[in-house]
Design a protein around this motif. Structure first.
Motif, PDB file in Angstrom:
ATOM      1  N   PHE A   1       4.373  -8.055  18.739  1.00  0.00           N
ATOM      2  CA  PHE A   1       3.416  -7.599  17.950  1.00  0.00           C
ATOM      3  C   PHE A   1       3.145  -6.119  18.660  1.00  0.00           C
ATOM      4  N   GLU A   2       3.026  -6.062  19.963  1.00  0.00           N
ATOM      5  CA  GLU A   2       2.794  -4.525  20.240  1.00  0.00           C
ATOM      6  C   GLU A   2       3.771  -3.618  19.920  1.00  0.00           C
ATOM      7  N   ASP A   3       5.004  -3.936  19.779  1.00  0.00           N
ATOM      8  CA  ASP A   3       6.090  -3.080  19.110  1.00  0.00           C
ATOM      9  C   ASP A   3       5.866  -2.627  17.764  1.00  0.00           C
ATOM     10  N   GLU A   4       5.623  -3.511  16.938  1.00  0.00           N
ATOM     11  CA  GLU A   4       5.055  -3.330  15.691  1.00  0.00           C
ATOM     12  C   GLU A   4       3.793  -2.578  15.531  1.00  0.00           C
TER      13      GLU A   4
ATOM     14  N   ARG B   1       2.755  -0.464  17.651  1.00  0.00           N
ATOM     15  CA  ARG B   1       3.173   1.062  18.145  1.00  0.00           C
ATOM     16  C   ARG B   1       4.037   1.694  17.136  1.00  0.00           C
ATOM     17  N   GLY B   2       4.501   0.895  16.203  1.00  0.00           N
ATOM     18  CA  GLY B   2       5.662   1.632  15.386  1.00  0.00           C
ATOM     19  C   GLY B   2       6.834   1.622  15.986  1.00  0.00           C
ATOM     20  N   ILE B   3       7.269   0.757  17.031  1.00  0.00           N
ATOM     21  CA  ILE B   3       8.386   0.635  17.539  1.00  0.00           C
ATOM     22  C   ILE B   3       9.199  -0.428  16.781  1.00  0.00           C
ATOM     23  N   LYS B   4       9.529  -0.227  15.695  1.00  0.00           N
ATOM     24  CA  LYS B   4      10.036  -1.220  14.598  1.00  0.00           C
ATOM     25  C   LYS B   4      11.429  -1.517  15.009  1.00  0.00           C
ATOM     26  N   LYS B   5      11.704  -2.786  15.063  1.00  0.00           N
ATOM     27  CA  LYS B   5      13.082  -3.422  15.186  1.00  0.00           C
ATOM     28  C   LYS B   5      13.826  -3.292  13.707  1.00  0.00           C
ATOM     29  N   ASN B   6      14.829  -2.814  13.758  1.00  0.00           N
ATOM     30  CA  ASN B   6      15.322  -2.427  12.414  1.00  0.00           C
ATOM     31  C   ASN B   6      16.574  -3.676  12.001  1.00  0.00           C
TER      32      ASN B   6
END
Length: 403
Positions: free
Chosen positions: A91-94, A96-101
């Motif tokens: 959730f935090e990655d999403e 903060r915009g650290i999107k897993k591609n």
């Protein structure tokens, strides 16, 4: 059902200037995570998830808080719509915009890993990954991405492999390589941990029958007594094969790295490359004869066998040399088998299997040999070996002296 709540909160501990950090708190499955928003205020300037009128620029910063909370709620909603569970870190990655591609092409990632393995000198592994990559290209082309890989995708890939003549063993091998690539992408945080197609598609369902090839005692005697007078180019392979049998099935990798310094006081001491187990074995006369042959060559290297010709080779050069010599060795073993009228596909592994099988045929204890060369997990083999004294194994190994 995914249950998660979002709230804007103050950190309970003030900083040196008396202000408190403002956090977005997510609560899920009785676990919470606080994500710093880069905003700060006095405790008296914050109430009910918002800045009060006493806080400087409260209107602007309250608008920021509303937007951040709205973004958090949209992320949770997206997870719910996709039926995708998530961890607090994801959730935090999403957020903060650290999107897993997951739109990264699988074949491109395969190429990246293959290149890394090649540079590290892991040529055999690189080749195995490359073969799986090429198989996937034939199945689906070059442009499919990680999110395309579902349990249904894997089921169809299995069907494709069967249609192209693969049995359970070959299919399981390809699937394990594919799963390893998937796991590397997850570990490097290139793709999210979920969904994970290999959770539903079980490679373990592909029952693999043992495919041991071992010489019978009679076949071994025919190999040992084969006449190579007119075939001197086969002598190297002949020596390697018998040396492996005589030394408890020493594998090619360990023979390649065997040094004269490993030989002391009539014994060979070395560490197995696969299990890191310590091996200490007696040099029986047939082994000594082979060692004397190579000692007489007086080569300027520390290695017993002329496989690695220099001591300053890079890992990549060692891997290429191993592949080249092993391929030549196995090819010549097939010639030897034909000369000896042995109708089996002779290879370096057959020496390892034959060691155990012949000892068993001669009445050696199954507990001592543990049919070790037939195990798919070499660590089990090492575990069995440790239970018996080197001297006991030496006694069993002397069987080969008079055969």
């Amino acid at each position: 059902m995914i249950r998660a709540t979002i709230k804007i909160v103050l950190d309970g501990k003030p900083m040196a200037n008396g202000k408190h950090a403002v956090y977005l708190r997510i609560l899920k499955n009785r676990k919470q995570k606080k994500i710093s928003l880069g905003l700060y205020c006095l405790k008296t300037h914050f109430d009910n998830e918002a800045f009060t009128k006493h806080h400087p620029s409260y209107q602007t910063e309250n608008e920021i808080l509303l937007n951040l909370k709205s973004r958090a709620l949209k992320i949770i909603r997206a997870f719910k719509i996709n039926g995708q569970d998530f961890t607090l870190n994801e959730f935090e990655d999403e957020f903060r915009g650290i999107k897993k591609n997951q739109n990264i092409k699988v074949i491109d990632f395969f190429k990246e890993i293959i290149e890394e393995m090649t540079r590290a000198g892991r040529i055999s592994n690189a080749k195995a990954y490359n073969d799986t990559k090429n198989s996937l290209i034939k199945f689906k082309g070059k442009h499919f991405v990680f999110k395309d890989v579902t349990p249904a995708f894997l089921e169809k890939y299995e069907v494709f492999l069967r249609e192209n003549g693969n049995k359970n063993g070959g299919i399981a091998f390809r699937m394990r390589e594919f799963r390893a690539i998937f796991n590397k992408a997850r570990k490097r945080k290139i793709i999210p941990k979920e969904p994970y197609p290999f959770e539903d598609y079980k490679i373990s369902k592909l029952k693999i029958e043992a495919n041991k090839i071992a010489l019978t005692l009679e076949e071994y005697k025919r190999i040992k007594s084969v006449d190579l007078v007119k075939k001197p180019h086969l002598l190297e392979a002949y020596n390697y094969f018998l040396f492996s049998v005589y030394t408890r099935g020493m594998n090619f990798q360990d023979m390649m790295h065997l040094k004269w310094s490993n030989i002391r006081n009539g014994r060979i001491y070395y560490t197995r490359s696969k299990t890191k187990g310590k091996i200490n074995l007696e040099i029986i006369p047939p082994v000594q004869k082979i060692l004397d042959y190579y000692k007489a060559q007086n080569r300027p290297t520390e290695y017993v066998f002329p496989i690695l010709l220099h001591t300053d080779l890079s890992p990549k050069q060692i891997a290429y040399r191993k592949q080249k010599v092993l391929s030549r060795y196995n090819s010549k073993l097939k010639e030897i088998a034909k000369l000896a009228s042995v109708d089996k596909r002779l290879s370096s592994y057959v020496a390892r299997h034959s060691f155990a099988t012949i000892l068993k045929m001669k009445g050696a204890s199954i507990e001592k040999i543990s049919e070790m060369m037939g195990h798919t997990d070499v660590s089990i083999t090492a575990a069995y070996l440790k239970e018996f004294a080197d001297e006991d194994l030496d006694i069993e190994n002397r069987i080969f002296i008079d055969l």
